[in-house]
Scaffold this motif. Structure first.
Motif, PDB file in Angstrom:
ATOM      1  N   PHE A  98      33.534  44.831  24.756  1.00 49.27           N
ATOM      2  CA  PHE A  98      33.515  45.646  23.537  1.00 49.27           C
ATOM      3  C   PHE A  98      34.769  45.402  22.712  1.00 49.27           C
ATOM      4  N   LEU A  99      35.898  45.246  23.394  1.00 47.72           N
ATOM      5  CA  LEU A  99      37.159  44.967  22.711  1.00 47.72           C
ATOM      6  C   LEU A  99      37.113  43.637  21.970  1.00 47.72           C
ATOM      7  N   GLY A 100      36.384  42.658  22.522  1.00 48.58           N
ATOM      8  CA  GLY A 100      36.346  41.336  21.915  1.00 48.58           C
ATOM      9  C   GLY A 100      35.199  41.102  20.959  1.00 48.58           C
ATOM     10  N   LEU A 101      34.091  41.881  21.097  1.00 51.30           N
ATOM     11  CA  LEU A 101      32.903  41.613  20.277  1.00 51.30           C
ATOM     12  C   LEU A 101      32.232  42.874  19.737  1.00 51.30           C
ATOM     13  N   PRO A 153      49.107  45.189  18.894  1.00 54.79           N
ATOM     14  CA  PRO A 153      48.063  46.192  19.143  1.00 54.79           C
ATOM     15  C   PRO A 153      46.710  45.769  18.587  1.00 54.79           C
ATOM     16  N   LEU A 154      45.669  45.984  19.379  1.00 58.10           N
ATOM     17  CA  LEU A 154      44.289  45.730  18.975  1.00 58.10           C
ATOM     18  C   LEU A 154      43.451  46.937  19.366  1.00 58.10           C
ATOM     19  N   GLY A 155      42.764  47.511  18.396  1.00 60.17           N
ATOM     20  CA  GLY A 155      41.925  48.676  18.668  1.00 60.17           C
ATOM     21  C   GLY A 155      40.547  48.527  18.067  1.00 60.17           C
ATOM     22  N   ILE A 156      39.532  48.927  18.839  1.00 57.23           N
ATOM     23  CA  ILE A 156      38.138  48.861  18.386  1.00 57.23           C
ATOM     24  C   ILE A 156      37.516  50.239  18.554  1.00 57.23           C
ATOM     25  N   SER A 157      36.899  50.740  17.495  1.00 53.03           N
ATOM     26  CA  SER A 157      36.147  51.991  17.604  1.00 53.03           C
ATOM     27  C   SER A 157      34.764  51.785  16.988  1.00 53.03           C
ATOM     28  N   ILE A 215      37.818  47.601  13.309  1.00 52.43           N
ATOM     29  CA  ILE A 215      38.567  46.605  14.070  1.00 52.43           C
ATOM     30  C   ILE A 215      39.960  46.509  13.461  1.00 52.43           C
ATOM     31  N   ARG A 216      40.975  46.902  14.220  1.00 51.67           N
ATOM     32  CA  ARG A 216      42.341  46.886  13.706  1.00 51.67           C
ATOM     33  C   ARG A 216      43.223  46.059  14.645  1.00 51.67           C
ATOM     34  N   TYR A 217      43.921  45.102  14.048  1.00 55.08           N
ATOM     35  CA  TYR A 217      44.814  44.249  14.824  1.00 55.08           C
ATOM     36  C   TYR A 217      46.154  44.157  14.112  1.00 55.08           C
ATOM     37  N   SER A 218      47.182  44.607  14.773  1.00 52.21           N
ATOM     38  CA  SER A 218      48.540  44.538  14.245  1.00 52.21           C
ATOM     39  C   SER A 218      48.619  45.101  12.831  1.00 52.21           C
ATOM     40  N   LEU A 249      40.152  43.492  10.676  1.00 52.39           N
ATOM     41  CA  LEU A 249      39.583  42.165  10.913  1.00 52.39           C
ATOM     42  C   LEU A 249      38.072  42.177  10.732  1.00 52.39           C
ATOM     43  N   GLU A 250      37.513  41.007  10.367  1.00 51.55           N
ATOM     44  CA  GLU A 250      36.078  40.781  10.426  1.00 51.55           C
ATOM     45  C   GLU A 250      35.704  40.425  11.867  1.00 51.55           C
ATOM     46  N   LEU A 251      34.402  40.538  12.186  1.00 52.78           N
ATOM     47  CA  LEU A 251      33.952  40.277  13.551  1.00 52.78           C
ATOM     48  C   LEU A 251      34.241  38.837  13.969  1.00 52.78           C
ATOM     49  N   SER A 252      34.047  37.876  13.067  1.00 49.13           N
ATOM     50  CA  SER A 252      34.309  36.479  13.416  1.00 49.13           C
ATOM     51  C   SER A 252      35.791  36.257  13.711  1.00 49.13           C
ATOM     52  N   GLU A 253      36.676  36.974  13.009  1.00 48.86           N
ATOM     53  CA  GLU A 253      38.106  36.867  13.265  1.00 48.86           C
ATOM     54  C   GLU A 253      38.443  37.457  14.630  1.00 48.86           C
ATOM     55  N   LEU A 254      37.772  38.556  14.988  1.00 52.95           N
ATOM     56  CA  LEU A 254      37.989  39.168  16.301  1.00 52.95           C
ATOM     57  C   LEU A 254      37.535  38.230  17.414  1.00 52.95           C
ATOM     58  N   ALA A 255      36.362  37.612  17.244  1.00 56.35           N
ATOM     59  CA  ALA A 255      35.840  36.692  18.262  1.00 56.35           C
ATOM     60  C   ALA A 255      36.779  35.515  18.462  1.00 56.35           C
ATOM     61  N   SER A 256      37.392  35.043  17.377  1.00 52.69           N
ATOM     62  CA  SER A 256      38.354  33.949  17.485  1.00 52.69           C
ATOM     63  C   SER A 256      39.641  34.406  18.160  1.00 52.69           C
TER      64      SER A 256
END
Length: 360
Positions: free
Chosen positions: A45-48, A84-88, A97-100, A104-111
């Motif tokens: 879930f954290l990654g996708l 920090p990376l958080g997914i809700s 999707i929040r990173y630092s 982020l978009e989903l494709s950016e998260l997957a990368s």
């Protein structure tokens, strides 16, 4: 790539769990139903932003709750610095999707967070539909070439438009020619990227399968989705009446497949359950090895109930290979004694016990 801290809230029976995983090997053990697989789902879930067990989010969120949250600190580029990376996600479909500090978009998260799952469903790589094997190919091609996602999205858009016209039963010849020309352009680009990835993957797959002490003569080959002796634009024209009757495009990359054969016969039909486990494991491990070589970044492996399908000898060989890679691994089992003896003293191994959704 490694997760340096993890906090899970409201995922299945994990109402609130927080821990600091090891950078290399993490063994999560407990009785059936204790939440081991749910912990792996939380990392997925954290990654996708979804589970690997279900496409329905309502089954992932804790009963009677409306939102799931996973928060972590991740060292995404193995630079020794975590961010920090958080997914809700909630039942209304809202995903954050929040990173630092950035969205982020989903494709950016997957990368950012490359994940590999090995569980009982991994058998579908051999036994399931071509769509599952296309997804396997596309994971590798996505991480291998930055242009892949744009080409894949463009092809899907054109294919959907063409199929919509086919369902109407009539297509203006000039309009069809325009859509077919664009479809062929993206189809050729997409197929070239997929084919190039499989050619890179095959040597790693062969070497890893051999290391897992298998004498199987497995052959991988890529089927692009049409007979390439015939130009795709010619095939689209020849198949037009059939496509109009069916309401969809019958030839193209949307029908691509990865052929896995032994002695010229489909591996799904010939191999035993244990042999299939070795083959699908080798496919997943090879994909991680190719990713690391191309990006200089390791993957995160989520391995559910490793000892259940492999005998002790093959389980030991599997762990020896994992140990020699740079990947961070989360491995579940019922009895930790079945895994703890497989690692060298210098390998960083952490052991966590789950009991009724709580870390003990």
């Amino acid at each position: 790539m490694s997760i340096t801290s993890l906090s899970i809230k409201k995922i299945r029976n994990l109402s609130e769990v927080a821990f600091t995983p090891a950078k290399r090997i993490n063994i999560i053990h407990g009785a059936n139903g204790s939440g081991k697989t749910s912990l792996l789902e939380a990392i997925h879930f954290l990654g996708l932003t979804r589970s690997f067990r279900t496409n329905q989010f309502r089954y992932l969120v804790t009963s009677a709750e409306r939102e799931s949250l996973v928060y972590s600190e991740v060292d995404s580029y193995s630079a020794g610095k975590s961010h920090p990376l958080g997914i809700s996600r909630n039942l209304d479909g809202d995903v954050r999707i929040r990173y630092s500090g950035a969205t982020l978009e989903l494709s950016e998260l997957a990368s950012l967070l490359p994940l590999q799952v090995i569980n009982t469903d991994t058998f579908e790589l051999l036994e399931g539909s071509p769509a599952i094997r296309r997804q396997f190919i596309d994971w590798g091609a996505f991480h291998a070439d930055q242009t892949f996602i744009m080409i894949w999205r463009s092809f899907k858009r054109v294919l959907q438009q063409r199929n919509s016209l086919l369902k109407c039963g009539k297509i203006d010849p000039t309009l069809r020619e325009l859509w077919d020309k664009e479809l062929v352009q993206y189809a050729d680009q997409l197929t070239a990227l997929r084919k190039a990835y499989i050619e890179v993957l095959i040597p790693d797959f062969d070497a890893i399968l051999h290391r897992l002490n298998s004498d199987l003569d497995i052959r991988l080959s890529f089927a692009p989705g049409w007979d390439q002796k015939i130009p795709l634009d010619t095939l689209l024209n020849d198949n037009l009446q059939r496509d109009l009757k069916q309401g969809f495009t019958s030839a193209g990359p949307q029908r691509a497949d990865l052929k896995v054969k032994v002695d010229g016969v489909s591996a799904a039909e010939r191999l035993s359950r244990g042999q299939k486990k070795l083959v699908v494991s080798a496919l997943k491990l090879a994909q991680g090895a190719v990713f690391h070589r191309m990006s200089q970044r390791p993957c995160i492996y989520l391995i559910d109930d490793l000892p259940s399908e492999l005998d002790e000898q093959h389980c030991r060989l599997f762990c020896e290979f994992l140990e020699q890679t740079h990947n961070q691994c989360f491995i579940t089992c019922v009895d930790p004694a079945s895994l703890l003896g497989f690692w060298q003293p210098e390998t960083e191994v952490a052991c966590f016990h789950l009991d009724s959704g709580q870390l003990v």
